[in-house]
Design a protein around this motif. Structure first.
Motif, PDB file in Angstrom:
ATOM      1  N   UNK A  50     -11.806  -8.374  -6.714  1.00 61.90           N
ATOM      2  CA  UNK A  50     -12.155  -9.513  -5.866  1.00 61.90           C
ATOM      3  C   UNK A  50     -13.207 -10.385  -6.531  1.00 61.90           C
ATOM      4  N   UNK A  51     -13.066 -11.685  -6.368  1.00 61.55           N
ATOM      5  CA  UNK A  51     -14.095 -12.567  -6.911  1.00 61.55           C
ATOM      6  C   UNK A  51     -15.414 -12.358  -6.157  1.00 61.55           C
ATOM      7  N   UNK A  52     -16.533 -12.500  -6.864  1.00 63.53           N
ATOM      8  CA  UNK A  52     -17.829 -12.312  -6.190  1.00 63.53           C
ATOM      9  C   UNK A  52     -18.811 -13.417  -6.576  1.00 63.53           C
ATOM     10  N   UNK A  53     -18.403 -14.672  -6.331  1.00 62.76           N
ATOM     11  CA  UNK A  53     -19.287 -15.774  -6.718  1.00 62.76           C
ATOM     12  C   UNK A  53     -20.483 -15.884  -5.774  1.00 62.76           C
ATOM     13  N   UNK A  54     -21.625 -16.269  -6.353  1.00 62.05           N
ATOM     14  CA  UNK A  54     -22.834 -16.470  -5.553  1.00 62.05           C
ATOM     15  C   UNK A  54     -22.914 -17.930  -5.126  1.00 62.05           C
ATOM     16  N   UNK A  55     -23.437 -18.141  -3.937  1.00 65.83           N
ATOM     17  CA  UNK A  55     -23.534 -19.485  -3.368  1.00 65.83           C
ATOM     18  C   UNK A  55     -24.141 -20.473  -4.374  1.00 65.83           C
ATOM     19  N   UNK A  56     -23.485 -21.610  -4.588  1.00 64.29           N
ATOM     20  CA  UNK A  56     -24.029 -22.586  -5.542  1.00 64.29           C
ATOM     21  C   UNK A  56     -25.342 -23.193  -5.049  1.00 64.29           C
ATOM     22  N   UNK A  57     -26.143 -23.658  -5.989  1.00 61.39           N
ATOM     23  CA  UNK A  57     -27.366 -24.384  -5.636  1.00 61.39           C
ATOM     24  C   UNK A  57     -28.417 -23.552  -4.937  1.00 61.39           C
ATOM     25  N   UNK A  58     -28.381 -22.229  -5.154  1.00 65.15           N
ATOM     26  CA  UNK A  58     -29.391 -21.354  -4.551  1.00 65.15           C
ATOM     27  C   UNK A  58     -30.138 -20.625  -5.670  1.00 65.15           C
ATOM     28  N   UNK A  59     -31.360 -20.223  -5.362  1.00 64.31           N
ATOM     29  CA  UNK A  59     -32.150 -19.468  -6.336  1.00 64.31           C
ATOM     30  C   UNK A  59     -31.614 -18.039  -6.413  1.00 64.31           C
ATOM     31  N   UNK A  60     -31.465 -17.552  -7.642  1.00 68.34           N
ATOM     32  CA  UNK A  60     -31.009 -16.179  -7.817  1.00 68.34           C
ATOM     33  C   UNK A  60     -32.169 -15.350  -8.361  1.00 68.34           C
ATOM     34  N   UNK A  61     -32.504 -14.297  -7.656  1.00 65.95           N
ATOM     35  CA  UNK A  61     -33.554 -13.402  -8.131  1.00 65.95           C
ATOM     36  C   UNK A  61     -32.919 -12.074  -8.501  1.00 65.95           C
ATOM     37  N   UNK A  62     -33.128 -11.715  -9.749  1.00 67.50           N
ATOM     38  CA  UNK A  62     -32.576 -10.472 -10.279  1.00 67.50           C
ATOM     39  C   UNK A  62     -33.730  -9.493 -10.486  1.00 67.50           C
ATOM     40  N   UNK A  63     -33.600  -8.316  -9.921  1.00 66.74           N
ATOM     41  CA  UNK A  63     -34.656  -7.309 -10.108  1.00 66.74           C
ATOM     42  C   UNK A  63     -34.068  -6.020 -10.653  1.00 66.74           C
ATOM     43  N   UNK A  64     -34.735  -5.435 -11.610  1.00 69.47           N
ATOM     44  CA  UNK A  64     -34.316  -4.112 -12.045  1.00 69.47           C
ATOM     45  C   UNK A  64     -35.494  -3.160 -11.941  1.00 69.47           C
ATOM     46  N   UNK A  65     -35.167  -1.889 -11.856  1.00 69.33           N
ATOM     47  CA  UNK A  65     -36.189  -0.864 -11.639  1.00 69.33           C
ATOM     48  C   UNK A  65     -35.757   0.414 -12.365  1.00 69.33           C
ATOM     49  N   UNK A  66     -36.713   1.025 -13.044  1.00 69.93           N
ATOM     50  CA  UNK A  66     -36.406   2.248 -13.779  1.00 69.93           C
ATOM     51  C   UNK A  66     -35.873   3.333 -12.851  1.00 69.93           C
ATOM     52  N   UNK A  67     -34.792   3.975 -13.284  1.00 72.27           N
ATOM     53  CA  UNK A  67     -34.204   5.028 -12.451  1.00 72.27           C
ATOM     54  C   UNK A  67     -34.982   6.327 -12.665  1.00 72.27           C
ATOM     55  N   UNK A  68     -35.503   6.869 -11.580  1.00 71.33           N
ATOM     56  CA  UNK A  68     -36.272   8.128 -11.633  1.00 71.33           C
ATOM     57  C   UNK A  68     -37.357   8.090 -12.711  1.00 71.33           C
ATOM     58  N   UNK A  69     -38.155   7.033 -12.712  1.00 70.11           N
ATOM     59  CA  UNK A  69     -39.201   6.943 -13.722  1.00 70.11           C
ATOM     60  C   UNK A  69     -40.410   7.812 -13.405  1.00 70.11           C
ATOM     61  N   UNK A  70     -40.455   8.343 -12.203  1.00 67.02           N
ATOM     62  CA  UNK A  70     -41.482   9.319 -11.906  1.00 67.02           C
ATOM     63  C   UNK A  70     -41.297  10.473 -12.887  1.00 67.02           C
TER      64      UNK A  70
END
Ligand code: ATP
Ligand code: ATP
Ligand code: MG
Ligand code: MG
Ligand code: MG
Ligand code: MG
Ligand code: MG
Length: 302
Positions: A14-34
């Motif tokens: 399925x296509x998964x386009x993000x709404x045009x003209x909106x701010x996109x915030x991408x966040x990543x986080x270490x997996x099990x970094x404890x």
């Protein structure tokens, strides 16, 4: 291309386009970094090598993706803002999230030996990634304020916690108990009265996190091309008839037009060429109040 009889399965993607003209915030986080930080003997509460490695991977990501206009990192996480008009991967969500997460992760591993020269990786680290769409500037600013407020809360707690453990001789269980229910003022007080630590003197990197911005490199002004001096009236080989034509009004007009066109072309070329060169800068400054945003107005434009 007709493909095999099996090719119909492709249509289940399925296509998964993000709404045009909106701010996109991408966040990543270490997996099990404890666990990862334990296994790789990170200094507590803040291992500078690990933080610098995160910054390095963030810089690499922003070099690779010019549409990222801001980065913010703390602990094992990093957030990135993509300009609202970005058409990166046709704004396909999973494509953006997976490639950015993957690129960051490989940069983290790639640069690991530069920051931990005496400690080879014990196992491959991984990061989770997600993307959130924000409709306006207010939400974007609040997003980054939220992350920086989190940096502050966590770092104040961790600084007090590890002071109690490392300098105060408490067990980790005791230290948690000491801090349970305390408000920020009381943590400042514990740090100051028991350990002579003024929290405001703690490295800004730890208190504020890392802010990655693009800044323009001031370009050396190109020397203005000199106007060609009017051709000296040469009497050598110029045909008399040609001279006459050039002097007529028609000829004058044409030459003026040509000159104008030439100038326009040059201007256009110059404009194209002089898209300002930028470089990445890592700051450890406040991004909650207006100051930062007034100074970096370009971030929320476009
Ligand atoms: P999850 O997979 O849900 O993210 P996690 O174990 O990574 O689980 P986080 O909430 O992301 O949990 O916390 C990351 C943990 O990694 C911190 O609590 C801290 O213990 C450790 N850590 C990350 N970076 C550093 C660093 N630079 N110095 C010391 N410890 C760090
Ligand atoms: P996208 O970024 O959208 O995935 P793409 O160009 O990577 O675009 P894919 O459908 O993923 O498109 O196709 C990957 C292409 O890479 C294959 O069509 C093939 O040409 C090439 N490729 C991948 N793995 C191999 C391999 N092991 N040997 C030879 N060619 C390969
Ligand atoms: Mg988490
Ligand atoms: Mg984590
Ligand atoms: Mg985390
Ligand atoms: Mg591919
Ligand atoms: Mg493929």
């Amino acid at each position: 291309m007709s493909g095999s009889k099996f090719a119909y399965v492709k249509s289940y993607e399925l296509p998964d386009p993000l709404l045009p003209g909106t701010f996109l915030v991408f966040r990543l986080d270490g997996h099990s970094f404890h666990r990862f930080s334990d296994e790789h003997n990170f200094t507590k509460p803040n291992d500078v090598r690990a933080l610098e490695l995160m910054d390095r991977a963030a810089e690499a990501l922003m070099k690779e993706y010019p549409d990222i206009v801001l980065g913010f990192g703390e602990s094992d996480e990093y957030s990135f803002l993509l300009r609202k008009s970005t058409s990166l991967y046709q704004r396909r969500q999973s494509k953006i999230v997976s490639t950015l997460t993957s690129y960051f992760t490989s940069c983290y591993v790639f640069h690991w030996p530069s920051y931990f020269p005496d400690l080879p990786l014990k196992y491959p680290p991984s990061f989770d990634g997600r993307l959130v769409v924000y409709p306006g500037e207010k939400e974007v600013r609040d997003y980054f304020s939220w992350r920086q407020a989190d940096t502050h809360i966590n770092n104040l707690y961790n600084t007090a916690f590890w002071a109690l453990v490392n300098q105060g001789g408490q067990t980790t269980t005791e230290a948690h108990a000491t801090l349970r229910g305390t408000v920020s003022k009381q943590k400042h007080e514990i740090l100051f009265s028991r350990f002579n630590i003024n929290y405001n003197d703690v490295d800004a990197r730890f208190r504020k996190g890392s802010v990655v911005v693009r800044v323009e490199i001031p370009e050396e002004p190109e020397p203005e091309p000199e106007e060609p001096a009017p051709a000296p009236a040469s009497s050598e080989t110029v045909d008399e008839e040609e001279k006459v034509v050039a002097r007529t009004e028609e000829g004058e007009k044409e030459r003026k037009q040509e000159k104008k066109d030439e100038k326009k072309k040059k201007k256009k070329k110059k404009k194209k060429k002089s898209a300002p060169k930028t470089t990445l800068q890592i700051l450890h400054c406040d991004i909650i109040s207006d100051g930062f945003w007034n100074e970096h107005t370009g971030i929320l434009e476009r």
